[in-house]
Design a protein around this motif. Structure first.
Motif, PDB file in Angstrom:
ATOM      1  N   GLU A  28       2.412   7.207   7.345  1.00 14.75           N
ATOM      2  CA  GLU A  28       0.964   7.551   7.674  1.00 14.75           C
ATOM      3  C   GLU A  28       0.160   7.557   6.460  1.00 14.75           C
ATOM      4  O   GLU A  28      -1.291   7.124   6.998  1.00 14.75           O
ATOM      5  N   THR A  29       0.428   7.599   5.332  1.00 15.12           N
ATOM      6  CA  THR A  29      -0.127   7.509   4.046  1.00 15.12           C
ATOM      7  C   THR A  29      -0.786   6.295   4.006  1.00 15.12           C
ATOM      8  O   THR A  29      -1.808   5.782   3.649  1.00 15.12           O
ATOM      9  N   ILE A  30       0.321   5.073   4.242  1.00 17.54           N
ATOM     10  CA  ILE A  30      -0.171   3.666   4.070  1.00 17.54           C
ATOM     11  C   ILE A  30      -1.343   3.210   5.223  1.00 17.54           C
ATOM     12  O   ILE A  30      -2.059   2.588   4.941  1.00 17.54           O
ATOM     13  N   VAL A  31      -0.878   4.017   6.366  1.00 13.83           N
ATOM     14  CA  VAL A  31      -1.885   3.551   7.590  1.00 13.83           C
ATOM     15  C   VAL A  31      -3.404   4.162   7.250  1.00 13.83           C
ATOM     16  O   VAL A  31      -4.064   3.364   7.223  1.00 13.83           O
ATOM     17  N   PHE A  32      -3.244   5.249   6.676  1.00 17.69           N
ATOM     18  CA  PHE A  32      -4.783   5.953   6.194  1.00 17.69           C
ATOM     19  C   PHE A  32      -5.330   4.908   5.129  1.00 17.69           C
ATOM     20  O   PHE A  32      -6.535   4.825   5.048  1.00 17.69           O
ATOM     21  N   LEU A  33      -4.497   4.670   4.160  1.00 13.24           N
ATOM     22  CA  LEU A  33      -4.991   3.693   3.139  1.00 13.24           C
ATOM     23  C   LEU A  33      -5.698   2.463   3.485  1.00 13.24           C
ATOM     24  O   LEU A  33      -6.906   2.079   3.244  1.00 13.24           O
ATOM     25  N   GLU A  34      -4.709   1.780   4.522  1.00 12.22           N
ATOM     26  CA  GLU A  34      -5.071   0.467   5.017  1.00 12.22           C
ATOM     27  C   GLU A  34      -6.409   0.650   5.973  1.00 12.22           C
ATOM     28  O   GLU A  34      -7.180  -0.050   6.055  1.00 12.22           O
ATOM     29  N   GLN A  35      -6.662   1.730   6.715  1.00 16.96           N
ATOM     30  CA  GLN A  35      -7.959   2.028   7.163  1.00 16.96           C
ATOM     31  C   GLN A  35      -9.170   2.545   6.514  1.00 16.96           C
ATOM     32  O   GLN A  35     -10.316   2.704   7.157  1.00 16.96           O
ATOM     33  N   GLY A  36      -9.039   2.890   5.095  1.00 14.27           N
ATOM     34  CA  GLY A  36      -9.911   3.003   4.364  1.00 14.27           C
ATOM     35  C   GLY A  36     -10.204   4.852   4.440  1.00 14.27           C
ATOM     36  O   GLY A  36     -11.190   5.081   4.123  1.00 14.27           O
ATOM     37  N   LYS A  37      -9.319   5.497   5.036  1.00 14.01           N
ATOM     38  CA  LYS A  37      -9.364   6.957   5.409  1.00 14.01           C
ATOM     39  C   LYS A  37      -9.112   7.730   4.179  1.00 14.01           C
ATOM     40  O   LYS A  37      -9.120   8.848   4.289  1.00 14.01           O
ATOM     41  N   TYR A  38      -8.387   7.196   3.341  1.00  9.94           N
ATOM     42  CA  TYR A  38      -7.925   7.807   2.175  1.00  9.94           C
ATOM     43  C   TYR A  38      -7.942   7.029   0.807  1.00  9.94           C
ATOM     44  O   TYR A  38      -7.538   5.758   1.059  1.00  9.94           O
ATOM     45  N   ASN A  39      -8.431   7.823  -0.118  1.00 11.14           N
ATOM     46  CA  ASN A  39      -8.388   7.004  -1.513  1.00 11.14           C
ATOM     47  C   ASN A  39      -6.942   7.733  -2.182  1.00 11.14           C
ATOM     48  O   ASN A  39      -7.054   8.730  -2.394  1.00 11.14           O
TER      49      ASN A  39
END
Length: 63
Positions: A28-39
């Protein structure tokens, strides 16, 4: 911050799950990173760059 993680990850033939396992995070962390929702932390960003064999400045850019 914008990133090219998904583009580079797919060109390397690595799944989100594989990348997550290799850098020690949940998929899920990778998903959020790819979506730009997590730095990511600097450590995580460096680990991702290492696993994708790509310079960190090619993965991330300030928008």
């Amino acid at each position: 911050m914008e990133n090219n993680i998904k583009k580079i990850r797919t060109s390397c033939g690595i799944t989100q799950e594989d990348l997550a396992r290799k850098v020690g995070v949940r998929r899920e962390t990778i998903v959020f990173l790819e979506q730009g929702k997590y730095n990511p932390s600097l450590k995580l960003a460096l680990n991702i760059a290492k696993e994708l064999k790509t310079p960190i400045d090619k993965l991330f850019s300030l928008s």
